[in-house]
Write a protein that holds these residues in place. Structure first.
Motif, PDB file in Angstrom:
ATOM      1  N   SER A  35      -2.510  23.965  16.030  1.00 49.52           N
ATOM      2  CA  SER A  35      -1.546  25.395  16.351  1.00 49.52           C
ATOM      3  C   SER A  35      -0.907  25.623  15.266  1.00 49.52           C
ATOM      4  CB  SER A  35      -1.208  24.693  17.586  1.00 49.52           C
ATOM      5  OG  SER A  35       0.015  26.051  17.860  1.00 49.52           O
ATOM      6  N   MET A  36      -1.322  27.238  14.960  1.00 52.93           N
ATOM      7  CA  MET A  36      -0.354  28.232  13.814  1.00 52.93           C
ATOM      8  C   MET A  36       1.184  28.195  14.727  1.00 52.93           C
ATOM      9  SD  MET A  36      -2.868  31.894  14.094  1.00 52.93           S
ATOM     10  CE  MET A  36      -3.372  32.021  15.489  1.00 52.93           C
ATOM     11  N   GLU A  43      -1.138  25.091   5.706  1.00 55.61           N
ATOM     12  CA  GLU A  43      -2.122  25.169   6.243  1.00 55.61           C
ATOM     13  C   GLU A  43      -2.554  25.951   7.244  1.00 55.61           C
ATOM     14  OE1 GLU A  43       0.568  22.276   5.354  1.00 55.61           O
ATOM     15  OE2 GLU A  43      -0.330  21.284   4.274  1.00 55.61           O
ATOM     16  N   HIS A  44      -0.889  26.585   7.186  1.00 52.44           N
ATOM     17  CA  HIS A  44      -1.378  27.942   8.302  1.00 52.44           C
ATOM     18  C   HIS A  44      -1.681  28.714   7.602  1.00 52.44           C
ATOM     19  CE1 HIS A  44       1.132  31.454   9.998  1.00 52.44           C
ATOM     20  NE2 HIS A  44       1.464  30.592  10.985  1.00 52.44           N
ATOM     21  N   THR A  45      -1.914  28.837   6.850  1.00 54.79           N
ATOM     22  CA  THR A  45      -2.470  30.176   6.329  1.00 54.79           C
ATOM     23  C   THR A  45      -3.734  30.546   5.964  1.00 54.79           C
ATOM     24  OG1 THR A  45      -0.793  30.167   4.000  1.00 54.79           O
ATOM     25  CG2 THR A  45      -2.548  31.607   3.814  1.00 54.79           C
ATOM     26  N   PRO A  46      -4.859  29.689   6.325  1.00 53.75           N
ATOM     27  CA  PRO A  46      -6.162  30.475   6.672  1.00 53.75           C
ATOM     28  C   PRO A  46      -6.111  30.536   7.459  1.00 53.75           C
ATOM     29  CG  PRO A  46      -5.770  28.193   6.024  1.00 53.75           C
ATOM     30  CD  PRO A  46      -4.575  28.292   5.842  1.00 53.75           C
ATOM     31  N   VAL A  47      -5.019  29.588   8.740  1.00 53.98           N
ATOM     32  CA  VAL A  47      -6.180  29.327   9.536  1.00 53.98           C
ATOM     33  C   VAL A  47      -5.403  31.057  10.341  1.00 53.98           C
ATOM     34  CG1 VAL A  47      -5.617  29.054  12.082  1.00 53.98           C
ATOM     35  CG2 VAL A  47      -5.611  27.240  10.829  1.00 53.98           C
ATOM     36  N   ARG A  48      -4.077  31.156  10.696  1.00 55.61           N
ATOM     37  CA  ARG A  48      -3.804  32.850  11.025  1.00 55.61           C
ATOM     38  C   ARG A  48      -3.993  33.389  10.369  1.00 55.61           C
ATOM     39  NH1 ARG A  48       0.731  34.637  14.081  1.00 55.61           N
ATOM     40  NH2 ARG A  48       1.138  36.668  13.233  1.00 55.61           N
ATOM     41  N   THR A  52      -5.851  36.930  12.566  1.00 54.21           N
ATOM     42  CA  THR A  52      -5.175  37.982  12.160  1.00 54.21           C
ATOM     43  C   THR A  52      -6.006  38.584  12.051  1.00 54.21           C
ATOM     44  OG1 THR A  52      -3.306  36.987  11.315  1.00 54.21           O
ATOM     45  CG2 THR A  52      -3.932  39.727  10.526  1.00 54.21           C
ATOM     46  N   THR A  53      -7.260  38.694  11.397  1.00 54.82           N
ATOM     47  CA  THR A  53      -8.543  39.851  10.841  1.00 54.82           C
ATOM     48  C   THR A  53     -10.001  39.950  11.955  1.00 54.82           C
ATOM     49  OG1 THR A  53      -8.605  38.355   8.603  1.00 54.82           O
ATOM     50  CG2 THR A  53     -10.850  39.969   9.799  1.00 54.82           C
ATOM     51  N   ALA A  54      -9.632  39.136  13.122  1.00 54.53           N
ATOM     52  CA  ALA A  54     -10.361  38.609  14.039  1.00 54.53           C
ATOM     53  C   ALA A  54      -9.445  39.991  15.547  1.00 54.53           C
ATOM     54  CB  ALA A  54     -10.783  37.527  15.241  1.00 54.53           C
ATOM     55  N   VAL A 172     -11.565  26.037   8.312  1.00 48.79           N
ATOM     56  CA  VAL A 172     -11.134  26.089   9.632  1.00 48.79           C
ATOM     57  C   VAL A 172     -12.119  25.341  10.392  1.00 48.79           C
ATOM     58  CG1 VAL A 172      -9.017  26.897  11.719  1.00 48.79           C
ATOM     59  CG2 VAL A 172      -8.962  28.405   9.274  1.00 48.79           C
ATOM     60  N   THR A 173     -11.372  23.920  10.981  1.00 44.85           N
ATOM     61  CA  THR A 173     -12.240  23.337  11.694  1.00 44.85           C
ATOM     62  C   THR A 173     -11.737  23.969  13.274  1.00 44.85           C
ATOM     63  OG1 THR A 173     -10.527  21.970  12.957  1.00 44.85           O
ATOM     64  CG2 THR A 173     -11.112  21.243  10.723  1.00 44.85           C
ATOM     65  N   GLU A 174     -13.214  22.947  14.012  1.00 47.25           N
ATOM     66  CA  GLU A 174     -13.425  23.957  15.255  1.00 47.25           C
ATOM     67  C   GLU A 174     -12.052  23.338  16.279  1.00 47.25           C
ATOM     68  OE1 GLU A 174     -16.565  23.414  18.781  1.00 47.25           O
ATOM     69  OE2 GLU A 174     -17.577  23.843  17.054  1.00 47.25           O
ATOM     70  N   ASP A 175     -12.108  22.202  15.639  1.00 50.40           N
ATOM     71  CA  ASP A 175     -10.871  21.834  16.752  1.00 50.40           C
ATOM     72  C   ASP A 175      -9.667  22.288  16.353  1.00 50.40           C
ATOM     73  OD1 ASP A 175     -11.581  20.287  17.653  1.00 50.40           O
ATOM     74  OD2 ASP A 175     -11.119  18.253  16.817  1.00 50.40           O
ATOM     75  N   ALA A 176      -8.909  23.888  15.279  1.00 46.45           N
ATOM     76  CA  ALA A 176      -7.912  24.180  14.478  1.00 46.45           C
ATOM     77  C   ALA A 176      -8.373  24.753  15.442  1.00 46.45           C
ATOM     78  CB  ALA A 176      -7.894  24.376  13.135  1.00 46.45           C
ATOM     79  N   VAL A 177      -9.735  25.932  15.911  1.00 48.60           N
ATOM     80  CA  VAL A 177     -10.210  27.390  16.691  1.00 48.60           C
ATOM     81  C   VAL A 177      -9.495  26.492  17.899  1.00 48.60           C
ATOM     82  CG1 VAL A 177     -11.991  28.310  17.366  1.00 48.60           C
ATOM     83  CG2 VAL A 177     -11.784  27.745  14.933  1.00 48.60           C
ATOM     84  N   TRP A 178     -10.006  25.506  18.588  1.00 46.04           N
ATOM     85  CA  TRP A 178      -9.851  25.425  19.728  1.00 46.04           C
ATOM     86  C   TRP A 178      -8.188  25.803  20.031  1.00 46.04           C
ATOM     87  CZ3 TRP A 178     -12.655  23.541  24.393  1.00 46.04           C
ATOM     88  CH2 TRP A 178     -11.834  22.785  25.256  1.00 46.04           C
ATOM     89  N   ASN A 179      -7.545  24.821  19.723  1.00 46.28           N
ATOM     90  CA  ASN A 179      -5.922  24.743  19.366  1.00 46.28           C
ATOM     91  C   ASN A 179      -5.256  25.727  19.348  1.00 46.28           C
ATOM     92  OD1 ASN A 179      -6.049  21.931  20.084  1.00 46.28           O
ATOM     93  ND2 ASN A 179      -4.774  21.555  18.595  1.00 46.28           N
TER      94      ASN A 179
END
Length: 351
Positions: A35-36, A43-48, A52-54, A172-179
């Protein structure tokens, strides 16, 4: 910590104070770091960045317009009611519709989802009240079932479809997207409901302030002042990475540091007349939606929904007033009226 400077320092210093407590020697469940809000750079940067872009690619103006339409429709329906619960009948449906439009998913039934969300919010206080943990875990399981349907359903335009489509390229993994979708969905709803209910109560208690919000150019700063004046999130915790000092107090590696944003937002060293509602307050660097790389990812949504509800109140047939005392469920994490009895009827109408 209650002072603004100290809270701001800790929230800004990602190297020294960790959201990912494992960096400070704590253990955490394997999924927690996905989770972000529980990851730190790098690790936080690509998820954020992905989220953020979306966010920026969504039509937030349209979401705000639809939220204002929803609010006006509710207020028109309740114009003659002797009493209605602003939290349940206005804030929750408007916030739920808005966050689901943002994601591009069908909204679940409001009352049933609010019950699950409230159980999860109360679960954040399990360290103080162990009995709230089991209901929170049951609610999380039911919400996971709801979200599983989103991930298998035909994609509709929205933030969910965009982050799923861009996850591989972003690493970013699908699990990361899910969380992170779960955090965004739940926090976006609960934080927005709390912020909206607090804002409504503040404006009812300051009727001149509501009327002032008709002035051109005052809405944006007014929304931020409402968030500062009575923000829903009362604090957040970081873990100290390396032994340091805060105002002469030694904070050792692994110590947990609680930044009380509600108190910081009333610090007279940062905010002149901190107990006054000043709609044109500038600058207004409040901490109600966090600060730094871990600032609330739903902050834009919260501001959009509050602005929509203010516009709805300004278009209402009469100024709102309390129809009874607000009721709050004691919570350590979120502060807002769980029951906010409101009416548009005047004393003359009642008689």
């Amino acid at each position: 910590m209650t002072r603004y400077f100290d809270c701001h320092r800790v929230l800004s210093d990602v190297d020294g104070f960790a959201s990912d407590w494992r960096r400070a020697g704590h253990e955490a469940p394997p999924t927690a770091a996905l989770s972000m809000q529980e990851l730190d750079p790098p690790e936080h940067t690509p998820v954020r960045r992905l989220f953020t872009t979306a966010f920026r690619d969504q039509d937030l103006d349209a979401i705000g317009d639809l939220a204002a339409r929803d609010a006006r429709a509710v207020f028109e329906r309740l114009a003659d009611a002797t009493s209605f619960d602003f939290t349940a009948e206005v804030a929750r449906p408007v916030a739920l519709n808005a966050v689901c439009r943002l994601l591009g998913v069908q909204p679940p039934p409001v009352a049933a989802f609010a019950e699950l969300s409230d159980a999860l919010v109360r679960g954040m206080d399990a360290g103080l009240l162990p009995e709230v943990l089991e209901p929170a875990m049951a609610a999380r399981a039911r919400i996971n079932e709801l979200m599983a349907e989103w991930f298998t359903a035909t994609r509709t335009p929205g933030l969910l479809a965009q982050v799923l489509g861009g996850a591989d390229a972003a690493g970013v993994t699908e699990d990361a997207v899910w969380n992170n979708i779960r955090v965004l969905f739940l926090a976006g709803f609960s934080t927005t409901v709390g912020a909206a209910a607090n804002a409504a109560l503040a404006l009812i208690e300051h009727p001149d302030a509501l009327e002032r919000l008709r002035e051109p150019g005052l809405l944006q700063s007014g929304v931020d002042e409402l968030l500062r004046y009575d923000g829903p999130v009362q604090g957040t915790t970081r873990a100290c990475v390396e032994t340091t000092e805060i105002d002469g107090v030694t904070v050792r590696r692994g110590d947990l540091v609680l930044a009380l944003s509600g108190a910081a937002n009333r610090d007279p060293e940062q905010f002149a007349a901190p107990n006054d509602l000043l709609l044109d307050r500038r600058p207004n660097r409040h901490l109600s939606l966090g600060w730094g790389p871990h600032a609330c990812s739903g902050a834009i949504l919260a501001r959009t929904v509050i602005a929509a509800l203010v516009q709805g109140l300004l278009a209402a047939p009469a100024p709102p007033r309390l129809a009874g005392p607000p009721t709050r469920v004691p919570r350590a994490t979120l502060r807002y009226p769980d029951l906010l009895p409101v009416t548009f009827r005047t004393d003359d109408t009642d008689s």
